[in-house]
Design a protein around this motif. Structure first.
Motif, short mmCIF file in Angstrom:
data_model
loop_
_atom_site.label_atom_id
_atom_site.label_comp_id
_atom_site.label_asym_id
_atom_site.label_seq_id
_atom_site.Cartn_x
_atom_site.Cartn_y
_atom_site.Cartn_z
N ARG A 88 0.84 -1.33 0.13
CA ARG A 88 -0.02 0.11 -0.16
C ARG A 88 0.93 1.14 0.13
O ARG A 88 0.41 2.39 -0.20
CB ARG A 88 -0.96 -0.01 1.07
N ASN A 89 2.27 1.04 0.19
CA ASN A 89 2.99 2.18 0.18
C ASN A 89 4.00 2.31 -1.06
O ASN A 89 4.96 3.18 -0.87
CB ASN A 89 3.93 2.26 1.69
N GLN A 128 3.79 3.66 -3.85
CA GLN A 128 3.90 4.77 -4.09
C GLN A 128 3.69 5.98 -3.25
O GLN A 128 3.36 7.23 -3.54
CB GLN A 128 2.86 5.29 -5.43
N ARG A 134 5.70 -4.60 -4.80
CA ARG A 134 4.93 -4.17 -5.72
C ARG A 134 3.60 -4.03 -5.31
O ARG A 134 2.80 -4.55 -4.43
CB ARG A 134 4.71 -5.25 -6.81
N ILE A 145 -0.61 -3.07 -4.96
CA ILE A 145 -1.65 -3.90 -4.95
C ILE A 145 -2.20 -3.96 -6.76
O ILE A 145 -2.45 -4.90 -6.99
CB ILE A 145 -2.86 -3.64 -4.15
N SER A 146 -2.15 -2.62 -7.23
CA SER A 146 -2.32 -2.71 -8.65
C SER A 146 -1.26 -1.78 -9.50
O SER A 146 -1.42 -1.30 -10.19
CB SER A 146 -3.81 -2.12 -8.97
N GLY A 147 0.12 -2.35 -8.85
CA GLY A 147 1.19 -1.49 -9.58
C GLY A 147 1.72 -2.19 -10.74
O GLY A 147 1.73 -3.48 -10.65
N THR A 148 2.10 -1.53 -11.73
CA THR A 148 2.74 -2.16 -12.74
C THR A 148 4.29 -2.43 -12.58
O THR A 148 4.78 -1.65 -11.56
CB THR A 148 2.66 -1.42 -13.96
N VAL A 149 4.92 -3.38 -13.20
CA VAL A 149 6.32 -3.33 -13.34
C VAL A 149 7.02 -2.07 -13.45
O VAL A 149 8.20 -2.04 -12.58
CB VAL A 149 6.84 -4.52 -14.26
N GLU A 154 6.05 0.66 -12.63
CA GLU A 154 5.66 1.77 -11.41
C GLU A 154 6.72 1.00 -10.22
O GLU A 154 7.50 1.86 -9.44
CB GLU A 154 4.31 1.57 -11.09
N SER A 185 9.91 2.42 -10.75
CA SER A 185 9.87 3.68 -10.52
C SER A 185 10.22 4.14 -9.16
O SER A 185 10.84 5.15 -8.63
CB SER A 185 9.11 4.69 -11.16
N ILE A 216 -1.07 -9.28 -7.68
CA ILE A 216 -1.94 -8.09 -8.02
C ILE A 216 -3.44 -8.21 -7.83
O ILE A 216 -3.89 -9.43 -7.94
CB ILE A 216 -1.41 -7.70 -9.38
N ARG A 217 -3.97 -7.09 -7.96
CA ARG A 217 -5.52 -7.27 -8.06
C ARG A 217 -5.97 -7.52 -9.25
O ARG A 217 -5.75 -6.74 -10.38
CB ARG A 217 -6.10 -6.03 -7.19
N PHE A 273 -4.44 -5.48 -15.63
CA PHE A 273 -3.95 -3.97 -16.21
C PHE A 273 -2.53 -4.00 -16.45
O PHE A 273 -2.04 -2.92 -17.15
CB PHE A 273 -4.16 -3.16 -14.79
N GLU A 274 -1.83 -5.07 -16.24
CA GLU A 274 -0.50 -5.08 -16.75
C GLU A 274 -0.16 -5.21 -18.00
O GLU A 274 -0.59 -5.99 -18.82
CB GLU A 274 0.53 -6.21 -15.77
N ARG A 319 -8.24 1.47 -12.36
CA ARG A 319 -7.26 0.83 -13.02
C ARG A 319 -7.94 -0.36 -13.61
O ARG A 319 -8.19 -1.45 -12.97
CB ARG A 319 -5.89 0.49 -12.41
#
Lengths: 337, 337, 337, 337
Positions: free
Chosen positions: A186-187, A189, A208, A210-214, A216, A219, A239-240, B242-243, D240
């Motif tokens: 959850r952190n 980003q 990573r 929860i719905s973060g891309t690779v 992101e 980054s 991922i969700r 989403f990925e 997303r």
């Protein structure tokens, strides 16, 4: 563009390089880490790197087209290995096992887990003292008091600690009691937290989102690195998606993709990744062949009584079996064509 | 509720059982497959199964709370094994490798693939003759002519054929030339096609829908089974999330979950699952440890020149290496604790 | 590239044009619809359209970079309007309301719905006679018998019929009894069905796939158009996401995006889009301001007793109120700046 | 269970109530907000509320089965209205328009926006001074200096400020310069930040997480409320999904669902929700009919030159037209049946 400066470079020489890059309409960010001194240049002009590369004080220069620069494997080909001391390492050449309860609950609980880990020669223990919980009425962890005890007990056994940091103000108070700061899903980003961890000389494990891309995730790692801390590892944890048969969808695709894009170690958390105890070992073993540098999972003497995440936590018998199997699979992996 | 009837039951005895179940306000569906004769009762009343179980002609009776009944492992504990003849099997006890090009393109192409497969002792070849393509202007396959040639060449080498059927009218014309009918990811919920395949005495491999849940995949299998065809296998091939770093998100979580929910064999298609050639072998190997009964992937002599899916297709060198590694991993899997 | 040929062009002139385009390494598909005769050229070479445009027989020529060509608004700027006869139209300039039950159940049910629609001056009724159901044990519709009755009753009231076609073999048998063929969300990429509908001279309403992109929906429409049928409309009906508070996630973003990308009419189905009866009217009204050309929703005299989809079906009081509100909102929309 | 205590209750009476609830095996959390004093009891036992309700000092008691309690409409039926002073309100009975640039860039920029807003009688301006950016090398905002200037300029025009707070340490320094603290989509589950905002007497606008469910958004609001701050509003801003034709998928379904589940005001951000300038007005208008209490969008004198988010930002002409249309639609909404 990414420039590694020669060690001990004189300020005037550095200023000359910066001025030259800015003259090319590139914005320069200076990055000084535990290991080296870099300049990151961001710009659009199509330039000839050699002109900059020949300036006095430039040790190495690379064009990196990715959004992330310092964590890219296009620049640093050699894999990063984190040395935690006492022979404990995270990264290629070793297979890292991190195990422990979701939450630190009591001295007795920690001791049973430490017994289990040391019997199985596992050198890294996970365990949350600050717990991010969706509901404000849920158990939120033992806090600093729990962490100090955790540190004391683990140190006595030669076990290293991985635990989650949730906010900037905790970075300093936790610093002396952790071996690896974990940034939770959850952190990923929470950019202020990433910035703060850039100023620390301790390894950081970024999960990573929860719905973060690779992209992101990389980054986010770039935030910490550009803040001055090269000691980084990443963790895929599911991922969700639309599928509800499992808690999350463990995206093992991300493992070989990350391994090619970055020089940082990549761990996998099968406990959150599938969320169902009986299947955690299958996914842990699968992760090894996907190329993971290590596994992080939840274990507890009595999962049914755990303060949190019991449904995805292994008991010690299951955990011991998993550890033995993981090592056999890792051994095989090294001999595959 | 699920009832298996005694073989050769007299019509009057069957009618008596049906009438008894309907008296309990259950709707009865009669299912006659290659192997047995069943009654599926759907209803909500909480009844005592024993009363029905003691009727003459009832061989076995089970309560199955899942939406799907006949494919549930709650009822049939012993895993289904498909016997394709000539010693080729799909299911537990064997590890199945299915390889071949995305599309059948020419006699020369098929011969090179068949050479590669027989050299590596692979007995099942995939290859599309009817291709579902998003754009109407793309290559749509060689059709029946290609299939007849495919059949002739493969038979000559003792290789079995897995190929996709796209519509009801093709079921009959394809029947004599295929060993396994494949239902593609865009047709997982083409219920008319599933119904039609229920009337066939050839194995059917059902791919998971592009955004299909595990439950929906099992319900699709139930269609075929309840239509009269028990010869079924399932295939995880990546879901849409989403990925965008990979073509799909290979959901290996689905493998242990499916293996517990159903008695049907579960294959994995890592080619569509990740969609990037370099990483297909990693995901194939990971799938073995997730518990897959087999792997289905794309290979071509010159992937760069393939009529479709070249970006995710292995050349023969990569494919040969993968086959050898798959067998070593499967061998290890059988010895894990 | 897209070429519209002059009406009644001599075969030799057509052949000359085709040969010229093929000389440019473009693959040509000939498309003859109810309205006109086209050539679709697919290729990569960067060519000068004028040379082709000046050939005898070329009425109009356009470069269309989209994957879909004939349905693109880059080529045909004027919106398509479907004329169903008797003053019933779908497309810009009208606001279309299609209402009716999920499933056709009985003559009495159809009559109550027809009464409700005619009282409210609604000229299009929906109702399924072939029902795609996840479970083979669910009600699958009244079939052709139901459709013939539906047609007879609706005709008597001057109401047009929209109903789902599930497979190729139904196209012909349904043909004389439907006014609009509906392609359901599970068949959006059933390419054989789309091909078959390309050969029909009746309008086709294509629903977006459960996890279909906007691009895929347009490519599916291109299948029907390139098969020879220009009478097409699209329907947004909610996509599958991680959110479980609603049955689907109604993607109203798709409405203005589709309206810019294509000349085809765009309807919205709020019943499947949110799946919760109380909120269907809110979403229907929102869709009007997102730019929809019409709304398709479910209504039944007693939703609680409907054979399917009762939870998202309006009763007649709710439906009547919605119709009146829709018309007021549409009226306002025409006066907005 | 949720108990509202009588104002000015004596400590002994309160202690007696708590002790009684704890005797029922319920865990009690005491919540003291700007408006009232509550006890939240969490437990599983099925108890008779009347026994507790009759204790001296209990003003009101409710059973709330949701995970979130204080923000639930099952308890508080009357909608919450936030009064920002000077006649500016957020909540039912008003339609709130919040507009402004993505980032605060300069005094000149703020003045042009303030001119535009006051000309159109818009009383709330958005604008970021701390910007969460995926890349550490992007513009991160003008910081406190920018906020102080923003505050001074806006105050002079009678305009209220909505701006994002990114971390706990900013809460205090920003406090005197903001009218509404905004929690961004990447911080919806930054629980420490939510806790800190619970201690503040200023309204908080919580944006839905990038892949946050409706339930999670409500739980995040519960954090702030249970921390002592009732002045809350929520904002749908797109989630997303797999669709890439728009930046996010604006989930307008969430609006009527949230309006039924909670008494808090619900705003919609169409700028992030679709991410394409030309379609922002359509989605803004649609949101009004979905039931939103207000709209928050991005505008800039020259969107092409904006420091961030230019592609989804309206110029003043577009913004002015949108404001006029929003008011006409809201007016119509109040007259719908």
């Amino acid at each position: 563009m990414l420039i590694q400066l020669q060690p001990g470079l004189a300020p005037a020489a550095k200023a000359a390089i910066i001025s030259r890059i800015e003259g090319l309409k590139y914005k320069v960010t200076e990055v000084k880490t535990q290991r080296a001194h870099y300049l990151v240049g961001i710009g659009k002009a199509d330039i000839d790197l050699r002109a900059v590369g020949q300036l006095p004080g430039v040790q190495d220069i690379h064009r990196v087209s990715d959004e992330y620069k310092l964590v890219s494997r296009k620049w640093r080909v050699r894999p990063t290995v984190l040395d935690l001391g006492d022979g404990v390492r995270i990264g290629e050449g070793d297979f890292t096992i991190v195990a422990g309860p979701c939450s630190i609950e009591s001295e007795a609980q920690m001791n049973t887990v430490l017994d289990h880990l040391t019997e199985n020669n596992v050198r890294l223990m996970r365990g949350g003292v600050f717990k991010p919980r969706s509901s404000p009425y849920s158990f939120r962890g033992m806090g600093m008091e729990g962490l100090r005890l955790f540190h004391q007990l683990a140190r006595a056994r030669g076990v290293k600690i991985v635990t989650e940091v949730m906010q900037v103000s905790q970075v300093e108070e936790m610093h002396d009691y952790v071996d690896v700061f974990q940034v939770g899903a959850r952190n990923t980003q929470n950019f202020n937290l990433l910035d703060a961890l850039g100023g620390v000389d301790k390894p950081v494990l970024i999960k990573r989102g929860i719905s973060g891309t690779v992209e992101e995730l990389l980054s986010s790692a770039e935030y910490v690195f550009s803040g001055g801390n090269e000691k980084l590892a990443l963790c895929e944890r599911g991922i969700r998606t639309f599928e509800t048969a499992s808690r999350n969808t463990l995206d093992l695709n991300a493992v070989p993709i990350l391994k090619e894009k970055t020089h940082l170690p990549v761990l996998v958390d099968p406990s959150h990744g599938i969320g169902i105890r009986d299947y955690v070992p299958d996914m842990a073993l699968a992760a090894v062949l996907a190329g993971a540098d290590g596994i992080l999972y939840e274990t507890h003497e009595q999962p049914e009584k755990a303060a949190s995440d019991g449904a995805q936590t292994l008991n010690f018998e299951e955990s011991g079996r998993l550890i033995r199997n993981l090592r056999r699979v890792y051994e095989l992996r090294q001999t595959l064509e």
